[in-house]
Structures are given as structure tokens and as C-alpha cells.
Write an enzyme that holds these catalytic residues in place. Structure first.
Site, short mmCIF file in Angstrom:
data_model
loop_
_atom_site.label_atom_id
_atom_site.label_comp_id
_atom_site.label_asym_id
_atom_site.label_seq_id
_atom_site.Cartn_x
_atom_site.Cartn_y
_atom_site.Cartn_z
N LYS A 18 0.83 -1.20 0.00
CA LYS A 18 0.00 0.00 0.00
C LYS A 18 0.87 1.26 0.00
CE LYS A 18 -4.21 -1.97 1.96
NZ LYS A 18 -4.99 -2.21 3.18
N LYS A 39 -5.27 -8.85 -10.79
CA LYS A 39 -6.30 -9.17 -9.79
C LYS A 39 -7.37 -8.08 -9.78
CE LYS A 39 -6.91 -8.26 -5.09
NZ LYS A 39 -7.46 -8.66 -3.87
N LYS A 57 -10.63 -3.04 -5.98
CA LYS A 57 -11.13 -1.66 -5.92
C LYS A 57 -9.98 -0.69 -6.11
CE LYS A 57 -14.06 -3.15 -2.33
NZ LYS A 57 -13.39 -3.56 -1.09
#
Ligand code: ADP
Ligand code: TRP
Length: 321
Positions: free
Chosen positions: A110, A189, A192
Site C-alpha cells: 500500500k 487481480k 477496488k
């Protein structure tokens, strides 16, 4: 047997979420004690927009109900409505080695994607551990990306039990190895955070636009194609009935499969697959009070369980004096 899992309200739920997690949770309703919740405190690590977080939290809850989660057969709530979980998070964090969190891939990924590297993002797995341990869950169905977080949870629980005496059930991750990760429009993949999703609930025009945009290769129609290497086929496989699947598979293998035709068929298949859920979703949209009432009752039930564990933790640690 207690089964527990949560989903972040950080955007529209998509078919990857459905096949990866929601469907198996819904299938477990009759055989287990099921805990399902919307993890808005976790979403707060990436969403700092009041309207968006509130809207996506309601929508995720309504989507889950529309897809078949029966609130009479499970405990279904919003994470922040049980404040005991954040209290437990603090206690657990005093036992969590820094190195354990520093090794977490999800945090590193992230931050590499430019998400704000806050303390909350770093300690995300400790909140997740509190989520799981406070309800004494036995099994946690998650996608492969969350396996490490369940392992961190186990480590923290073992450390607590060794330090203060047997308190927590040691949970196990449940990962469906048969289910390949659902690919997104671009073949990565579906997620969102990659903007490559097919949302479950949307209008037919938007659905068609997305499906037509699924990346395919430039093999000519008459040439044989390997269905296992085609992300269009991987998504088609999730929705097509057995006879259609066999016919399309044969066209891929023998030559003659037209990607455009497969895509048009896929639009209809997805539209039909979620028809009943869509109708239910529309009803829920018009009865928001019902959704709020369900979540309110769920939070009460969840809280009752959470308080029992937290009291035990307070006794064991000396916080009760
Ligand atoms: P996203 O990556 O879209 O933000 P989440 O991290 O909120 O999704 O995942 C919620 C649940 O859905 C997790 O259990 C995760 O494993 C599952 N999931 C998400 N994307 C996929 C996918 N493409 N294929 C299979 N399962 C998925
Ligand atoms: N971290 C999980 C995800 O991103 C969501 C989550 C939060 C969760 N708490 C949980 C999943 C507890 C299972 C159990 O997908």
C-alpha cells in the site's frame, strides 16, 4: 464453529469480492455461527471523505443483504458500532512486536502504491486481530492477500495466552485454493484499488461498457486459443451454465471463438445472474430504515459477545482493579 469475516467499504463491491469471500460466507449461514461485518475503521486508513465513507458503508451492508445474507441466521454489523474492539486493539498492540508488523506485505504494497503511511495503516493488522479475537472466531475465510494478517493474529493470540493465561481461541485462515483470484478488466487481480472491477450492482449500460473493455489478445477468430490463459474466459466460467461453458470451451480449443460474441453473452449472463439480488437491492434502497435496523440489532448482539471477551482480558491483564 464460529466463522468470521469482514469487508472494507472502500468502494463499490465487485464480482471478485462476491466469488472470493461473500458467496462462501452466505453458503456457511446454515451450518455455522456466522459473524459478518463491514470494517469501516479499516477503511478509514484509505478514505478520508465523510460522505464517501458513510455512503459506501451503507451500500456494502445493503449489497451483502441483497446477495442473500440473512440477518436472522448470522450476526451482521458495522465494525465501529462495537467500540470494545478498539479498546482491545490497544491492549494487543502492547504485545505486538514491531518486527511482526514491519514484515506485513499489505502495508508495504500500500505504501508502494502511495497510500498515506499513517500509524493506522501500519497497525491495521492489530485492529484486524482484535476483530477476530474479540469474537473468539475459529475460522476466518479470506483471500490469499489476507492470509498473513490471520497469521499475525495467531501470533498475537499465542503471545497473549502465554503471557496472561489461556484467553483467546487461536483462529485459522480458510483459503479456497480452488478459486483462482478473479481477474479484473486488465487481467490483473480485480481490486477496488486498481480501478479494474466489474461492480455487482450497476446499470446494464455501464456493465456492457466494462465487459466490452476486458482485455483480450489479437489471436484471429479461426485460430485455437487456450481458455486457461484468457481472462475473459476466466470471468465467463464463473457465470456460464455447464452446456454453454462446454460449447464455448470447444470453440476456444478448436478455433472459432469470437471474443466480441463471448463478451456480449457474458453481459447477459452477469445481468441475469444478479437479477434477483438487484431487485432486492432496489427494495433495500427504498427501505433504508430496515437496513439501519438490521445493523443496529447486529451491533447489539456483537457487542454482547465482545464485552464478555474484553472483561476477561481486563481481568487477566490487571486492568480490572
Ligand atoms: P479489494 O482488493 O477490491 O479492495 P478487499 O481487500 O476489500 O478487496 O477484499 C475483500 C474480500 O474479497 C477479501 O476476502 C478478498 O480476498 C476478496 N477478494 C477481493 N478481490 C478478489 C479477487 N479479485 N478475487 C478473489 N477474491 C477477492
Ligand atoms: N483486512 C481485511 C481486508 O482488507 C478486512 C478485515 C478486517 C477482516 N477485519 C477482518 C477480514 C477480520 C477477516 C476478519 O479484506
Amino acid at each position: 464453529m464460529k466463522i468470521l469475516s469482514g469487508i472494507q467499504p472502500s468502494g463499490q463491491l465487485h464480482i471478485g469480492n462476491y466469488f472470493g469471500m461473500m458467496r462462501s460466507m452466505i453458503a456457511n449461514m446454515d451450518s455455522s455461527e456466522l459473524y459478518a461485518f463491514i470494517v469501516n475503521l479499516h477503511a478509514l486508513t484509505s478514505v478520508h471523505d465523510r460522505e464517501r465513507l458513510a455512503r459506501d458503508t451503507f451500500n456494502a451492508a445493503a449489497d451483502f443483504l441483497a446477495l442473500g445474507l440473512d440477518p436472522e441466521k448470522c450476526i451482521f454489523w458495522v465494525q465501529s458500532d462495537v467500540p470494545e474492539v478498539t479498546e482491545l486493539t490497544w491492549v494487543l498492540s502492547t504485545l505486538t512486536p514491531m518486527g511482526l508488523l514491519e514484515r506485513c506485505h499489505s502495508y508495504k504494497d500500500k505504501v508502494a502504491k502511495n497510500l498515506f503511511a499513517s500509524h493506522g495503516l501500519f497497525s491495521y493488522p492489530v485492529l484486524m486481530a482484535a476483530d477476530i479475537l474479540i469474537y473468539q472466531a475459529d475460522k476466518v475465510p479470506v483471500g490469499k492477500d489476507q492470509k498473513q494478517h490471520v497469521e499475525v493474529t495467531r501470533d498475537i493470540a499465542i503471545k497473549f495466552n502465554n503471557t496472561f493465561g489461556e484467553t483467546f481461541v487461536i483462529p485459522e485462515p480458510v483459503i479456497d485454493d480452488n478459486l483462482a483470484v478473479v481477474p479484473g478488466l486488465d487481467g490483473q487481480k480485480m481490486s477496488k484499488s486498481y480501478g479494474n472491477t466489474i461492480p455487482i450492482f450497476q446499470d446494464q449500460k455501464a456493465l456492457k461498457k466494462q465487459v466490452m473493455a476486458i482485455t483480450t489478445d489479437a489471436t484471429p477468430v479461426e485460430a485455437p486459443k487456450d481458455p486457461e490463459k484468457c481472462n475473459l474466459f476466466a470471468i465467463y466460467k464463473l457465470f456460464a451454465p455447464a452446456d454453454r461453458l462446454a460449447e464455448t470451451h470447444a470453440l476456444y480449443v478448436n478455433g472459432g471463438a469470437m471474443y466480441g460474441k463471448v463478451k456480449l453473452e457474458l453481459v447477459d449472463l452477469i445481468w441475469e445472474y444478479f437479477r434477483a439480488a438487484r431487485e432486492k437491492r432496489e427494495k433495500l434502497e427504498n427501505d433504508r430504515a430496515y437496513v439501519h435496523a438490521v445493523l443496529g440489532r447486529g451491533a447489539e448482539k456483537a457487542r454482547e459477545k465482545a464485552v464478555v471477551t474484553l472483561n476477561l482480558v481486563k481481568e487477566r491483564t490487571g486492568l480490572k482493579y
